[in-house]
Design an enzyme around this catalytic site. Structure first.
Site, PDB file in Angstrom:
ATOM      1  N   THR A 236     -14.809 -47.552  85.395  1.00 19.73           N
ATOM      2  CA  THR A 236     -13.437 -47.765  85.851  1.00 19.73           C
ATOM      3  C   THR A 236     -12.537 -46.631  85.387  1.00 19.73           C
ATOM      4  O   THR A 236     -12.513 -46.286  84.202  1.00 19.73           O
ATOM      5  CB  THR A 236     -12.901 -49.098  85.293  1.00 19.73           C
ATOM      6  N   CYS A 322     -13.118 -29.650  65.914  1.00 21.43           N
ATOM      7  CA  CYS A 322     -14.427 -30.298  65.942  1.00 21.43           C
ATOM      8  C   CYS A 322     -15.311 -29.859  64.780  1.00 21.43           C
ATOM      9  O   CYS A 322     -16.269 -30.535  64.433  1.00 21.43           O
ATOM     10  CB  CYS A 322     -15.146 -29.988  67.261  1.00 21.43           C
TER      11      CYS A 322
END
Length: 381
Positions: A236, A322
């Site tokens: 979705t 990161c």
């Protein structure tokens, strides 16, 4: 507060947050549902798709909404590799890719793919001739970061794309996460097949991004499930995030011309002032993206410098967010040929259009305080 860590993430525009909240309430329906509430959400999402396509000057049908840069790079690289492995197993990339591309290539090597990691020059750049030399009859993909997230070096993507036009079976992926809104690309002239962007780098919300997938390009999907987004991404869709990202992209692009000139002036002024501080070495090349400036202070631990600045309400980073918690030299600087003492002590400044020269002046004052204090401690030890 002085925030110079915009390559990690940016402060969302208030209008963007307001849009997200409004769409979340007024258009909460699942866009795959057949009833009017779902249809309204679907229509709004498709309007956003057309708008993003127009802003980036690509077809709306080429826009695939994702959760951000990491998913986008995974979809582009893995999707292309798996789709075309029957006709080749060779990938060309660089040694200075973001971890979301670099680690994907390392993973694919374990699955039998051959990866060539091009070595950049002292400015952190590879060349089209480097790519040409690495091409084989088994090459299926070239993946290059446009603007390096630590050094700010700009890869010659248009030259590489022009070269690859001679090799129509080789796909060209560009990680445009750090370049979008700061260093524009002409996607057609660069012959780019796949391109990644991420909303939170231009004042959108984390968890939203785009992969541009050219209409004639096929990929294997990373997710099994529904047939959303032409089958490229099951699940979705985040309609509120998509619409909010579209607004952020429009606002930032509206500011880009004036804002980019401002950043270039501020960045080069800061470079000149930093060079006046004893022990500081500039790592970023002179020709770089306007919003990134990397420097080292050999002998001082960068994480300690970052924390000392944070105590003074100034926020910078050591390397890519990161990788910033890893106690190791910058992989990017090592790959670009920097000496270990520089790679071990690198600090990154990254700006947004809202940052000012006055903030830069205050940053310099605080940095000088920190450096002076830390050098006294180092001498005592």
């Amino acid at each position: 507060m002085i925030y110079f860590d915009n390559s990690a993430t940016t402060l969302p525009y208030k209008e963007v947050v307001d849009t997200f909240a409004k769409v979340s309430i007024d258009y909460f329906g699942n866009p795959s549902s057949l009833h009017p509430i779902g249809k309204a959400s679907e229509q709004l999402m498709e309007q956003a798709r057309k708008r993003v396509g127009a802003l980036l000057n690509v077809n709306a049908s080429e826009i695939v909404f994702t959760s951000g840069g990491t998913e986008g790079n995974n979809l582009a690289i893995k999707g292309a590799a798996y789709q075309h492995r029957s006709r080749g197993n060779h990938i060309i990339t660089t040694g200075i890719e973001h971890s979301s591309s670099y680690e994907v290539c390392k993973h694919l090597e374990k699955e039998g793919f051959l990866v060539t990691y091009l070595t950049p020059d002292k400015n952190g750049c590879v060349s089209a001739s480097d790519v040409r030399k690495a091409l084989t009859d088994k090459t299926i993909l070239v993946s290059v970061i446009h603007v390096n997230n630590e050094l700010g070096s700009i890869q010659p993507v248009e030259e590489i794309g022009s070269l690859l036009a001679e090799y129509p079976k080789v796909l060209f992926h560009v990680d445009h996460v750090q370049g979008v809104t700061k260093v524009p690309i002409n996607f057609q002239r660069a012959n780019i097949d796949l391109c990644t962007i991420s909303a939170h780098k231009f004042h959108g919300l984390p968890g939203n991004g785009v992969v541009i997938v050219r209409d004639n390009v096929k990929l294997v999907s990373l997710f099994s499930g529904g047939n959303q987004q032409a089958g490229y991404r099951a699940g979705t869709e985040n309609v509120a995030g998509i619409v909010a990202m579209t607004k952020a992209l429009r606002i930032t692009l509206d500011e880009a011309e004036k804002g980019t000139d401002h950043l270039q002036q501020m960045s080069h002024w800061l470079e000149e002032e930093l060079m006046k501080i004893d022990g500081v070495i500039i790592n970023s090349p002179a020709e770089r993206a306007p919003h990134i400036l990397n420097f080292s202070i050999p002998g001082l631990k960068p994480e300690v410098v970052v924390q000392a600045l944070a105590e003074r309400d100034v926020y910078v980073s050591t390397k890519s967010a990161c990788s910033s918690k890893k106690n190791a030299p910058s992989r990017i600087l090592v790959a670009a040929g920097f000496e270990e003492k520089q790679a071990n002590s690198a600090i990154r400044l990254s700006f947004s259009f809202s940052n000012t020269k006055e903030e830069a002046s205050v940053f310099l004052e605080k940095l000088k305080e920190v450096v002076a204090t830390m050098k006294k401690v180092v001498k005592i030890k």
